[in-house]
Design a protein around this motif. Sequence first.
Motif, PDB file in Angstrom:
ATOM      1  N   VAL A 104       0.843  -1.206   0.000  1.00  0.00           N
ATOM      2  CA  VAL A 104       0.000   0.000   0.000  1.00  0.00           C
ATOM      3  C   VAL A 104       0.869   1.243   0.000  1.00  0.00           C
ATOM      4  CG1 VAL A 104      -1.685   1.309   1.340  1.00  0.00           C
ATOM      5  CG2 VAL A 104      -1.909  -1.179   1.134  1.00  0.00           C
ATOM      6  N   GLY A 135      -6.670  -3.385   8.608  1.00  0.00           N
ATOM      7  CA  GLY A 135      -7.493  -2.211   8.364  1.00  0.00           C
ATOM      8  C   GLY A 135      -7.303  -1.140   9.421  1.00  0.00           C
ATOM      9  N   LEU A 138      -3.981   0.610   8.905  1.00  0.00           N
ATOM     10  CA  LEU A 138      -3.925   1.468   7.715  1.00  0.00           C
ATOM     11  C   LEU A 138      -4.968   2.581   7.735  1.00  0.00           C
ATOM     12  CD1 LEU A 138      -3.525  -1.387   5.079  1.00  0.00           C
ATOM     13  CD2 LEU A 138      -1.788   0.331   5.624  1.00  0.00           C
ATOM     14  N   SER A 139      -5.774   2.669   8.777  1.00  0.00           N
ATOM     15  CA  SER A 139      -6.917   3.590   8.773  1.00  0.00           C
ATOM     16  C   SER A 139      -6.512   5.046   8.562  1.00  0.00           C
ATOM     17  CB  SER A 139      -7.711   3.443  10.079  1.00  0.00           C
ATOM     18  OG  SER A 139      -6.886   3.738  11.194  1.00  0.00           O
ATOM     19  N   PHE A 142      -6.427   6.386   5.086  1.00  0.00           N
ATOM     20  CA  PHE A 142      -7.686   6.467   4.347  1.00  0.00           C
ATOM     21  C   PHE A 142      -8.700   7.241   5.185  1.00  0.00           C
ATOM     22  CE2 PHE A 142      -5.352   2.737   3.016  1.00  0.00           C
ATOM     23  CZ  PHE A 142      -5.322   2.914   1.636  1.00  0.00           C
ATOM     24  N   GLN A 146     -13.616   3.956   6.501  1.00  0.00           N
ATOM     25  CA  GLN A 146     -13.200   2.558   6.527  1.00  0.00           C
ATOM     26  C   GLN A 146     -14.471   1.723   6.695  1.00  0.00           C
ATOM     27  OE1 GLN A 146     -11.636   4.285   9.649  1.00  0.00           O
ATOM     28  NE2 GLN A 146     -10.659   5.523   8.067  1.00  0.00           N
ATOM     29  N   LYS A 206     -10.342   8.801  -0.473  1.00  0.00           N
ATOM     30  CA  LYS A 206      -9.346   7.851   0.019  1.00  0.00           C
ATOM     31  C   LYS A 206     -10.027   7.036   1.107  1.00  0.00           C
ATOM     32  CE  LYS A 206      -5.037  10.295  -0.971  1.00  0.00           C
ATOM     33  NZ  LYS A 206      -3.771  10.834  -0.394  1.00  0.00           N
ATOM     34  N   LEU A 208     -11.075   2.941   2.696  1.00  0.00           N
ATOM     35  CA  LEU A 208     -10.697   1.537   2.845  1.00  0.00           C
ATOM     36  C   LEU A 208     -11.970   0.709   2.902  1.00  0.00           C
ATOM     37  CD1 LEU A 208      -8.773  -0.840   3.626  1.00  0.00           C
ATOM     38  CD2 LEU A 208      -9.035  -0.107   5.998  1.00  0.00           C
ATOM     39  N   CYS A 230      -8.613   4.308  -3.377  1.00  0.00           N
ATOM     40  CA  CYS A 230      -9.302   3.427  -2.438  1.00  0.00           C
ATOM     41  C   CYS A 230      -8.608   2.070  -2.368  1.00  0.00           C
ATOM     42  CB  CYS A 230     -10.760   3.240  -2.845  1.00  0.00           C
ATOM     43  SG  CYS A 230     -11.751   4.743  -2.739  1.00  0.00           S
ATOM     44  N   LEU A 231      -8.503   1.538  -1.157  1.00  0.00           N
ATOM     45  CA  LEU A 231      -7.920   0.218  -0.937  1.00  0.00           C
ATOM     46  C   LEU A 231      -9.038  -0.772  -0.630  1.00  0.00           C
ATOM     47  CD1 LEU A 231      -5.538  -1.742  -0.419  1.00  0.00           C
ATOM     48  CD2 LEU A 231      -5.557  -0.941   1.959  1.00  0.00           C
TER      49      LEU A 231
END
Length: 541
Positions: A104, A135, A138-139, A142, A146, A206, A208, A230-231
């Motif tokens: 990422v 998640g 990585l929040s 993004f 989420q 952006k 998640l 977006c992931l």
Amino acid sequence: MTTLLVGLVTNAASDESRWPGWLGWLQEHAWFSFVVLGVALAGLTALLTALSETRYPVRPPAPPGRAEDGAGPPGAAQVLRSLPRDTAAFTDRAAELERLVGSVRASQERGEGLPVHVIDGMPGVGKTTFAVHAGHLLSERFPDGQLFVNLNGHTPGRTPVQAGEALASLLAAVGVPTQQIPVGDDVGAVTEARAAMWRSRLADKKALLILDNAASYRQLEPLLPGGSGCLVLVTSRKRLVANEEVVMSVDALPPDHAVDLFVRLSGRPAEAFGRDVVEELVRLCGCLPLGVSLLAARLRHHPSWSAQDRRGRLVAARDRLGELRAGERAVTATFDLSYRDLAPERQRFFRQLGFFPGTDLDPHVGGALDEVSVVVARRHLEALYDDHLIDEHPGSRYRPHDLLRDYARGLAAEGDNMDHVQAVQRVCTYYLAALAVANGHIGRSGAAVPPAPDATSRVETPALESRADALSWLETERANILACVRRANGLALYDLVVRLAAAMAPFLRQAGPWDFRPSGSTGPPPRPPGTPATSGPGATL
């Protein structure tokens, strides 16, 4: 005021009645009075309206498509932070986390679109736990949201969520009013319209998105955002094939990490356990996170139990999977969901794997077990691999996880005992046919080679073109063949025991071990009619 105006109009031209006092002057000058009073009435009405708006201000209607500003109608509330709670017992997975976070970070630093990351693995291995933990890590990258959606690919009592239903939930979560979400009788058209609206909503965001428990790529494809910022993390028991994705397979825990997980969840200090006892316990759980967690939970809720008691019970248990349960959760129930998803012919093939005495197998052995061709067996094995019910090893060989092997054996045991006997007979017959081919390459000149039984003429055997091929195959299959000898001996299939022992003799003379004989045997097995006598080390088989 209004009554006075009506009276003036009615009596303006009438002399039949006269108004008293100063009202008489208004009657004499009716039209002038009518205009003055009308202007006064209009002014009073405007004043009252202005005072009312000052006390109760009226908001202008929100422009369409801006429900996220908070001015939408009821039902448009945003739910942009819906990740489940991160587990406090998350154990390691450092390598997998580093790979995911690194992927990422690298894509964002290069300004590239983020690929879909698919996290797959066998039932109970901890895919959802891993995705949720990642998640939360990585929040911060993004900030626009989420989101978590359970697609119910393998959920007890639930059917998989249709893409259109999932899109409706996602659109509502980002603030789209219910009445603005496309509906209609054409499911395909509605799904496409919702997908287009979903992509538009996330175009410059952006965010998640975790799509948990996916049944197929077709189910999740309409849910993928169109924006590059977006992931998407997908979890599935199946190996989903798609373009431009990053596949991350999650395996059972390493033994050390499984021990750490067990100690943390047991609620007891590490000093209360013997290290060797806990290592044996997690080994009996196959180091599967679900199995380890359930066993630790049972120990936590029974303070009088000891780890030594649990180990003894698991070792002695004929139904090891039956011990791996806590409350309504059980390893067997998790496996059941994947098994029920299989087509009937694939369920039968999986059950037949429970009859195999060895550890790993190839399509030839699979074909012998299920009485199908090698081509069909290979197709079944590859499908079971895609469903994470067996693992793949070099050389087109397959092996189920220890607990899944127990599960397959449990399913097989539910059938007729003759099914077990016949499956072992078929596998032994296959090995006799293949050994006859291999012995043709490794036998010494002039040495007698045990003949293959007549039934082997209809068996498909591997292509062994040289002595090197034969020795390689024999070395690979040695443990499996000897396991078949032991199983055949236990089922009183003595003719097959003797024939397999004699067929292995040429190889064991060269490679050993020479001291092998079926369990329970105290001397050379009897020689069946038509089988040449052997001498030397091979005679002790």
